[in-house]
Enzyme design. Structure first.
Site, short mmCIF file in Angstrom:
data_model
loop_
_atom_site.label_atom_id
_atom_site.label_comp_id
_atom_site.label_asym_id
_atom_site.label_seq_id
_atom_site.Cartn_x
_atom_site.Cartn_y
_atom_site.Cartn_z
N LYS A 192 35.39 40.43 91.06
CA LYS A 192 36.22 41.39 91.79
C LYS A 192 37.43 40.68 92.38
O LYS A 192 37.29 39.86 93.28
CB LYS A 192 35.43 42.06 92.93
CG LYS A 192 36.21 43.26 93.46
CD LYS A 192 35.85 43.66 94.86
CE LYS A 192 36.53 42.84 95.91
NZ LYS A 192 38.01 43.01 95.99
N GLU A 266 33.34 29.46 99.69
CA GLU A 266 34.51 28.63 99.97
C GLU A 266 35.36 29.43 100.95
O GLU A 266 35.95 30.44 100.58
CB GLU A 266 35.25 28.35 98.65
CG GLU A 266 36.13 27.13 98.72
CD GLU A 266 37.52 27.47 99.17
OE1 GLU A 266 37.76 27.39 100.41
OE2 GLU A 266 38.35 27.82 98.35
N CYS A 300 43.84 28.00 101.98
CA CYS A 300 42.66 27.71 102.81
C CYS A 300 42.65 26.26 103.29
O CYS A 300 42.15 25.97 104.36
CB CYS A 300 41.38 28.04 102.06
SG CYS A 300 41.32 27.30 100.44
N GLU A 397 42.63 30.00 112.09
CA GLU A 397 43.37 29.94 110.84
C GLU A 397 44.44 31.03 110.85
O GLU A 397 44.13 32.22 110.90
CB GLU A 397 42.39 30.18 109.69
CG GLU A 397 42.99 30.05 108.32
CD GLU A 397 41.96 30.20 107.20
OE1 GLU A 397 41.10 31.09 107.30
OE2 GLU A 397 42.03 29.43 106.23
#
Ligand code: NAI
Length: 791
Positions: A192, A266, A300, A397
């Site tokens: 997806k 991850e 990331c 983040e």
């Protein structure tokens, strides 16, 4: 039009737009909307769909179907149907399919780069020079693994049907990271893509068809979070691989708990970028450009916490500000652009909110004063100064082109600040001193460390994190294991859980009243310790007769044991030779007491023959892991030229080890020995009903130079103690063998610790099932350290 002399004065250059005619024509062909790619064909576009827009101008690019649970189900069924034949192909035959895909991707590099840039907003320079070449590289590399599968992974088989969910920051690259290893290993997939960026995945579906990939091997279902959740929950899926936010990663950990689905996550990061005072400052400044302004900071592993040594901080900052001001932000299809558009207004809002918060907390925002296009989603490159380790912008983040800059005094302090985060994905270290650089790399908690470079990727090197950055690796040999399972393990049969009666607590008075205090205590920090609450419980032998008592440990005892294990960090930095010596010593001391341990196992219900076999096997196993302590080591990956990429096996730190009921001594030895051989310190919970052979080991440990805190043992109710271990933030990994897998996996979602949990009894006597690199591999995590060389 400027004259030549004007240009020489300003050193400004014009635009160099890449043509998007090919991609526009392709989109036009699909004007009616995209369906899903299921069983080798595109379904009709569903009436429920959503528009995909170009982030650089807000214009609609395409209409895409919103995958329902029924669509996911159809895709999973197609993948299941295809699995049989696909997994039975020889490695060579699968390799040929992967080569075919790689070659078509190479042929279409320009089209795919342009489409990716239009869909995501990233500069064409990056999609053309980084994303798409790495996609092709990934398929080539994994065609190689397919070719070598029988030789390199003997005794392993594919996991089955893999559900894969990817984010929007590197759409096709993340697809390649997921699909290439899965297919090489013989799995089939349902992928997806992210809702903001599904277009290159749909173009990839066409490539699969063109390459003649059998129907059902790759299925693509477009949709949103609900579509992803349906895939996660589908009972026909054997593995979930996810890249995305930590919050969703945590949801997925909980949703898959107890299902037996293999999982790799991850997740996010807040990676340190450390500049020591002896660094090449100009190179480090260029490093920042690649660390935080690459892909608009939507990376990331972005180096978003810049830590600069005090003495050079003002000079570094001045250079950085100058460089930031010279960045060109604008039309991503312009080849001379440095930074493109933010993927979606939602993400832009998120960035703005965090930046406002950073300012409100007293941070100073320094932002390039560049002119931004009037339509689309834009954020000029920026840095924050006047921040502290706990400031929001140092902690959360941002996933945008904003780094926070702080200074540090000593290398020691740099490591301390670097590790002051719940994440542990990547780190960058700049220093001209190789000793200092490698020392920093070794001490920073991160799955990937770049020295004097940043954001380097290659299919041959694993990528992935620690702590709340998730677990599992993508790429290289370590990434292949995520898509394989030992054949014997796949064949293990579940047993119906036996509802054991709770251990009945004996209050302290009853122990003291007995003639001899035969209560085995707990073993914490190298000392025998009474359980915190003072309770013990009876241990019964074969004929139901009480043969002794063991301490009934509780949460507090586990916490004390974790604390003791935490303090024994010297074990993790001891040489492998030293650890091997200690293990040999344990084996030697146990061999002097074989009869006593055999008698103990007999007393707890084993036949003489079984008891002897268990003690002998335990001894042999300790020798085996002693021998492995200095041999199960890392590698140097072949990645880029003039780089060594060191794949170092690092211990987790503190591990929880919850032992099985079967073979109480051998089960304990089979789990604790590989863990400590690799440098972990453990808190072990022995089999609750037969703990006495393990508590007898205290004396063996005491006389074998095992440093206090390396092995801690808490007896008591398994699932209660396991839950505390699973929830404990200082426990980095947990092995659990018992019926309560689901509860343990749910509890582990807190700090996203790596768990290896099984309710299926295994034959611990078997060397294949009870011993081997499988155990060593899960006792470590691989840290990839990239070291460039040459002047
Ligand atoms: P997200 O984690 O929500 O989305 C990633 C993927 O997961 C998408 O395909 C999404 O449809 C899917 N998804 C969402 N909810 C799901 C669920 N409950 N079950 C299964 N799949 C689900 O990330 P999002 O919302 O796009 O970005 C939010 C923040 O996450 C960003 O600001 C950034 O901080 C972080 N992020 C981190 C990434 C990384 O690579 N580490 C990638 C993308 C986002």
């Amino acid at each position: 039009m400027p004259s030549v002399s004007d240009i020489l004065d300003t050193m400004d250059y014009g635009t160099a737009p890449e043509s998007n005619a090919h991609a526009v024509a392709w989109l036009k062909q699909h004007e009616a909307g995209f369906g899903h790619f299921i069983n080798g064909v595109f379904t009709k576009p569903s009436p429920k769909g959503f528009d995909v827009a170009n982030p650089a101008n807000g214009q609609k690019l395409a209409r895409v179907s919103l995958g329902s649970a029924a669509d996911v189900d159809a895709a999973v069924k197609a993948a299941r149907k295809a699995f049989g034949a696909w997994s039975k192909l020889s490695g060579h035959e699968r390799a040929r399919h992967l080569y075919a895909i790689a070659r078509i991707i190479q042929k279409r590099e320009r089209f795919l780069s342009v489409l990716e840039t239009m869909d995501n907003g990233k500069p064409i320079r990056e999609s053309r020079d980084i994303d798409i070449p790495l996609v092709a590289r990934h398929f080539y590399h994994h065609a190689g693994w397919a070719e070598l599968i029988a030789d390199e992974f003997p005794g392993h088989q594919p996991v089955g049907v893999c559900g894969q969910i990817i984010p929007w920051n590197f759409p096709l690259l993340m697809l390649a990271w997921k699909i290439a290893p899965a297919l090489a290993a013989g799995n089939t997939v349902v992928l997806k893509p992210a809702e903001f960026t599904p277009l290159t995945a749909l173009a990839f579906a066409e490539i699969c068809r063109e390459a003649g990939l059998p129907p059902g091997v790759v299925n693509i279902v477009t949709g949103d979070g609900a579509t992803g959740a349906a895939l996660v929950e589908h009972t026909g899926v054997d593995k979930i691989a996810f890249t995305g936010s930590t919050d969703v990663g945590r949801l997925i950990r909980k949703a898959t708990a107890g299902s037996g689905k293999k999982l790799s996550l991850e997740l996010g990061g807040k990676s340190p970028f450390i500049v020591h005072e002896d660094a090449d400052l100009d190179a480090a400044v260029e490093g920042v450009v690649d660390a935080i302004w690459f892909n608009q900071g939507q990376v990331c592993c972005a180096g978003s916490r810049i830590l600069v040594q005090e003495g050079i901080a003002p000079r570094f900052l001045a250079k950085l500000r100058r460089r930031m001001q010279s960045l060109r932000v604008g039309d991503p299809l312009d080849k001379s652009i440095d930074m493109g558009a933010i993927v979606d207004p939602v993400q832009l809002t998120r960035i703005n909110e965090l930046v406002e918060k950073g300012k409100a907390e007293g941070g100073t925002l320094l932002q390039a004063s560049c002119e931004l296009p009037t339509s689309g989603n834009w954020f000029a490159p920026a840095i924050f100064t006047d921040v502290e380790p706990s400031s929001t912008v140092m902690d959360v983040e941002i996933f945008g082109p904003v780094a926070a800059v702080m200074s540090f005094r000593t290398p020691e302090e740099a490591v301390q600040i670097a590790n002051h985060t719940r994440y542990g994905l990547a780190a960058t270290v700049w220093s001209e001193n190789i000793n200092l650089a490698l020392d920093t790399a070794a001490r920073v908690k991160a799955g990937v460390v770049w020295i004097n470079s940043t954001n380097l990727f290659d299919a041959a090197a694993g990528f992935g994190g620690n702590k709340e950055s998730g677990f599992g690796r993508e790429g290289g040999r370590e990434g292949m294991y995520e898509y394989l399972v030992p054949a014997w393990e796949a064949a293990l049969k579940p047993v119906a859980p036996v509802k054991a009666a709770p251990l009945s607590a004996l209050p302290p008075e009853s122990v003291e009243a007995s003639a001899i205090d035969r209560t085995a205590k707990l073993y914490i920090g190298g000392k025998q310790a009474r359980p915190d609450a003072g309770y013990s419980y009876s241990v019964y032998g074969a004929k139901g007769k009480a043969i002794g008592q063991a301490g009934l440990g509780n949460r507090k005892d586990i916490r004390n044991a974790v604390e003791a294990a935490g303090k024994a960090s010297g074990w993790s930095s001891a040489t492998a030779h030293n650890r091997a010596q200690v293990l040999y010593y344990i084996a030697e001391n146990l061999s002097a007491r074989v009869e006593e341990f055999t008698a103990r196992l007999r007393q707890m219900g084993a036949s003489t023959k079984d008891a002897k076999a268990e003690v002998e096997a335990s001894l042999a196993r300790i020798f085996w892991y002693a021998a492995q302590a200095d041999k199960y080591d890392g590698r140097v990956h072949s990645t880029k030229s003039r780089h060594v990429t060191l794949a170092m096996n690092e211990p987790w730190g503190v591990m929880g080890v919850v032992c099985p009921d079967e073979m109480p001594l051998l089960g304990f030895v089979s789990l604790v020995m590989p863990a400590i051989a690799m440098g972990n310190r453990v808190v072990a919970v022995p089999s609750p009903r037969a703990p006495l052979a393990v508590t007898d080991l205290y004396q063996v440990f005491d006389t074998s130079d095992v440093p206090g805190g390396v092995v801690n043992i808490v007896t008591g109710e398994r699932d209660e103690l396991a839950k505390t271990l699973a929830e404990h933030d200082e426990v980095a990994a947990l092995w659990y063998f018992g019926p309560g897998v689901k509860a343990v996996e749910v509890a582990s979602a807190g700090n996203l610790k790596a768990t290896r949990a099984s309710a299926k009894p295994r034959d611990w006597l078997s060397r294949m099932q009870g011993q081997g690199s499988e155990y060593l591999r899960s006792a470590v995590q691989v840290k990839n350290i990239w070291v460039p060389y040459g002047e």
